[in-house]
Scaffold this active site. Structure first.
Site, PDB file in Angstrom:
ATOM      1  N   GLU A  81       0.807  -1.219   0.000  1.00 57.00           N
ATOM      2  CA  GLU A  81       0.000   0.000   0.000  1.00 57.00           C
ATOM      3  C   GLU A  81       0.843   1.273   0.000  1.00 57.00           C
ATOM      4  OE1 GLU A  81      -2.593  -0.561   3.338  1.00 57.00           O
ATOM      5  OE2 GLU A  81      -4.082  -1.638   2.156  1.00 57.00           O
ATOM      6  N   GLU A 112       7.442 -21.948   7.708  1.00 56.91           N
ATOM      7  CA  GLU A 112       7.900 -21.089   8.795  1.00 56.91           C
ATOM      8  C   GLU A 112       8.953 -21.761   9.681  1.00 56.91           C
ATOM      9  OE1 GLU A 112       5.127 -21.473  12.641  1.00 56.91           O
ATOM     10  OE2 GLU A 112       4.122 -20.478  10.955  1.00 56.91           O
TER      11      GLU A 112
END
Length: 274
Positions: A81, A112
């Protein structure tokens, strides 16, 4: 000393399946209200990290977010953004998630847990000591993230983190840790809830304050935003009308010519466009 994850502790509520929708919503909302209070307590930590980021980005550095699961997705969201909101290059703020782009929409099993891939993913972007890396992990224990920051420390790269457990391995690894302690989740262990909300709030604060410090906001307006749709073009026209005290038609002409609010403002002198 045993490390205790408050994000993994049992919920303060039980028999959720027996609650009415009204009860569920009320209890979730009550829990959510503690999040901004927890963020407020972390403001000194956030301030310290923001100062480091501003200094690096003013000197051609970049900001990296690296995380797994929900945390990784929130980092990618915030990074993605920045270009449309503040008009910066996509390379200035970069989000990295364990498992790669596939993991944005789908869980990638055991991604992960890698203790080597995080650093490799950072090296892909040719990371240097000019940059800052923020590790995102609600638990504060994610191997992918912790090991990536350990490698950064070894290469004199400034590290920060956003975690929701006190004194976690991730916080101890970071040069500038941010710890937002929100307590047990409404659904036990579901850290996409309060912990995720806390991380989103902190990331909003980091990127917005950094971009303002870099001069990407004028007054309270996003003068460098990308005019990528009709709504944003109309917002830009309104900005020019208010800032320059001109009519809508003239503002529309300026936007069509310069395609950027800041550029239009800079070229408008003495009541006319230069």
């Amino acid at each position: 000393m045993t490390f205790i994850k408050t994000t993994e502790q049992a919920s303060n509520y039980d028999h959720l399946e027996k609650m009415t929708v009204n009860e569920l919503l009320g209890h979730i909302n009550k829990e959510d209200q503690c999040v901004p209070i927890a963020v407020e307590k972390a403001l000194p930590q956030i301030k310290a990290l923001v100062a480091q980021i501003v200094n690096k980005l003013k000197n051609a550095g970049r900001l990296f977010y690296i995380g797994a699961g929900t945390s990784g997705r929130l980092g990618i969201l915030d990074a993605s953004e920045c270009p449309p909101t503040f008009g910066v290059a996509p390379e200035m703020v970069i989000g990295i998630i364990a498992g790669g782009d596939l993991a944005i929409r789908n869980a990638v099993e055991f991604a992960e847990d890698s203790t080597t891939q995080g650093w490799l993913d950072l090296q892909f972007h040719k990371i240097t000591a000019k940059d800052v890396v923020i590790g995102l992990a609600a638990s504060g224990t994610t191997p992918y993230v912790v090991s990536a920051l350990e490698a950064c420390n070894q290469h004199d790269i400034i590290t920060g983190c956003v975690t929701c457990n006190q004194d976690s391995p991730l916080a101890k690894t970071s040069n500038f840790p941010i710890e937002v302690i929100v307590g047990p989740e409404f659904v036990s262990g579901s850290s996409r809830m309060k912990a995720g909300t806390a991380q989103k709030l902190v990331l909003n604060m980091i990127s917005t304050s950094v971009m303002i410090q870099l001069g990407r906001v004028k007054g309270n307006r996003m003068v460098d935003m990308q005019l990528s749709n009709t709504k944003l073009v109309e917002r830009a026209v309104t900005m020019l009308m208010q800032e320059l005290n001109i009519e809508k038609e003239e503002a529309q002409t300026l936007i069509k010519r310069h395609k950027n609010v800041r550029t239009a403002l800079m070229n408008y002198k003495d009541g006319r466009d230069k």
